[in-house]
Design an enzyme around this catalytic site. Structure first.
Site, PDB file in Angstrom:
ATOM      1  CE  LYS A  93      45.236  36.248  42.179  1.00  0.00           C
ATOM      2  NZ  LYS A  93      46.192  36.948  41.580  1.00  0.00           N
TER       3      LYS A  93
HETATM    4  C1  LIG Z   1      46.660  37.102  40.232  1.00  0.00           C
HETATM    5  C2  LIG Z   1      47.420  38.058  39.881  1.00  0.00           C
HETATM    6  C3  LIG Z   1      47.836  38.314  38.492  1.00  0.00           C
HETATM    7  C4  LIG Z   1      47.226  37.384  37.431  1.00  0.00           C
HETATM    8  O1  LIG Z   1      45.908  37.216  37.297  1.00  0.00           O
HETATM    9  P1  LIG Z   1      45.283  35.968  36.585  1.00  0.00           P
HETATM   10  O2  LIG Z   1      43.705  36.204  36.765  1.00  0.00           O
HETATM   11  O3  LIG Z   1      45.599  34.945  37.398  1.00  0.00           O
HETATM   12  O4  LIG Z   1      45.728  36.276  35.072  1.00  0.00           O
HETATM   13  C5  LIG Z   1      48.440  39.538  38.024  1.00  0.00           C
HETATM   14  N1  LIG Z   1      49.026  40.624  38.930  1.00  0.00           N
HETATM   15  C6  LIG Z   1      48.626  40.212  40.380  1.00  0.00           C
HETATM   16  C7  LIG Z   1      49.290  41.344  41.101  1.00  0.00           C
HETATM   17  C8  LIG Z   1      47.914  39.138  40.796  1.00  0.00           C
HETATM   18  O5  LIG Z   1      47.847  38.912  42.275  1.00  0.00           O
END
Ligand SMILES: *Cc1c(COP(=O)(O)O)cnc(C)c1O
Length: 435
Positions: free
Chosen positions: A107
């Site tokens: 993210k």
């Molecule tokens: C947010 C997140 C996901 C999921 O990603 P999306 O874009 O919401 O599908 C998977 N793994 C981790 C560690 C995350 O923080």
């Protein structure tokens, strides 16, 4: 780049408006009116370019009318200042490590790019931008660290008491400067409800310039395309041209970005959308019925999403053609027992510690390869977070192998602070009005 709403194809808004509003009034999601093709010669020679160069080529193809070249270059160099290596586990299996940014999760790509784009559009003398975020863990850390020190912005993060891991809590509460953390005596849903109510409140909107930083913001989606192209470049350098990606999915923003990359011209043979038992999408692939449900807690808690908010974007990319979508995307679900078995298998086979989300992407690849034997094709599974963020999941002999990154060691010695609030809206509103 002009954008429309998935609920109103006639709408036209600028990128700047889409970034600050996050979501159209009609509750659709913003999508580009046109998806241009990246230059074919660029893709042909992509292995010659670095991650920031690839990022710039994509971003400028999409945003050249919105942000001038020099400013866009500066945004990218500042935001994408860490690596995304595709680590080779065997000749045909790679793990794409997306956790080398400050919050140790993928993210960071979205949050860092978005924060700098917002700062760029905030002209001098404009009203302070108040970013509100509810988090169950990873989003808050990425947004906090993404906006830390960004001028003319203030971030307020709400997280549920006792529900985030110790490292996640440190990432939320040790920042100071323009970042405030609120520990809410309630659940993640309570946090989200408070933020939603704030956005709907006339008095707050009159006095403050509120914006959300959640995963549906178009400025978070675009930078997530960068690492798909960059991975292709890394494999091409090793003589590999055929690739499939397995993406651990919750809100489906990450795989949505992968599919956007595909539409921009990235040659990918197949995407696998791997979920935990929050399986709205795999069920849709099986039954043809899209039916959301309340989320269930699992080991891979960042994927505990019963109503994936980016799904409408994916349908929009494929113009609602489910058969066309199914040619490119396969979807599987796995439970906690399978997740744990996956963690052990990766450790056994490759002496590699994968976080629970990453492990789900790995077992999805194994399943896909069993069903679809492939000779030449390399499989890449995305590692969305560093294992140290989920210390309680691992058997002790695996946990002991996890190396704590420098980012975390630095946090442990810092002082931390969170304000405490109950779940009533009046309390939160007064907190915001006090400034
Ligand atoms: C947010 C997140 C996901 C999921 O990603 P999306 O874009 O919401 O599908 C998977 N793994 C981790 C560690 C995350 O923080």
């Amino acid at each position: 780049m002009k954008l429309y709403s998935t609920n109103n194809k006639d709408l036209r808004v600028s990128f700047k408006d889409a970034v600050f509003n996050s979501m159209p009034q009609d509750k659709g999601l913003y999508m580009p009116v046109e998806i241009p093709q990246l230059d074919a010669e660029f893709i042909e020679n992509i292995e010659k370019y670095s991650l920031p160069e690839i990022a710039y080529e994509i971003a400028s193809t999409l945003l050249k009318d919105e942000i001038p070249a020099e400013a866009l270059k500066a945004i990218i160099e500042d935001a994408i200042n860490f690596e995304a290596p595709a680590v080779k586990l065997d000749d045909k299996t790679f793990v794409l490590e997306l956790f080398h940014g400050p919050s140790l999760a993928f993210k960071d790509f979205g949050a860092r790019f978005m924060s700098r784009v917002m700062a760029y559009f905030l002209k001098d003398g404009e009203q302070l931008l108040d970013v509100l975020v509810a988090t169950s863990g990873d989003t808050g850390g990425a947004v906090a660290l993404g906006f830390l020190g960004v001028p003319n912005t203030r971030v307020t993060i709400l997280y549920p008491e006792g529900k985030v891991s110790p490292i996640q809590e440190l990432q939320l509460t040790t920042n100071g400067q323009n970042i405030r953390a609120i520990e809410v005596k309630g659940t993640f849903d309570d946090c989200q409800a408070l933020v939603k109510q704030a956005f709907a409140d006339d008095e707050l909107n009159g006095k403050l310039r509120l914006t959300s930083a959640n995963s549906i913001n178009i400025a978070r989606l675009i930078p997530q395309t960068f690492y798909y192209f960059n991975t292709y470049a890394q494999l091409k350098k090793q003589g590999i041209n055929d690739v499939i990606f397995s993406v651990p999915s919750g809100n489906f923003g990450n795989i949505g970005a992968g599919l956007l990359a595909y539409k921009l011209g990235l040659p990918v043979k197949q995407f696998i959308a791997a979920t935990n038992i929050n399986d709205t999408v795999p069920r849709f692939f099986e039954t043809g019925i899209y039916e959301t449900k309340p989320s269930t807690q699992t080991y891979s808690n960042a994927m505990d999403v019963g109503a994936p908010s980016n799904w409408i974007r994916i349908m929009d990319l494929f113009k609602g053609d489910v058969d066309a979508l199914k040619k490119v995307v396969t979807s599987y679900r796995f439970d906690d027992e399978e997740t744990l078995a996956g963690i052990k298998e990766i450790d056994n086979k490759f002496n590699y510690v994968a976080c629970p989300h990453t492990a789900i992407a790995y077992i999805a690849i194994e399943k896909f390869r069993k069903e679809n034997p492939m000779d030449e094709t390399a499989a890449v599974f995305l590692s969305t977070a560093h294992a140290c963020k989920f210390p309680d999941i691992f058997p002790i002999e695996i946990a002991s192998k996890i190396e704590i990154p420098v980012q975390v060691k630095a946090l442990e010695s810092k002082s931390h602070h969170a304000d405490q609030l109950a779940t009533d809206f009046e309390g939160f509103k007064n907190y915001l009005l006090r400034g």
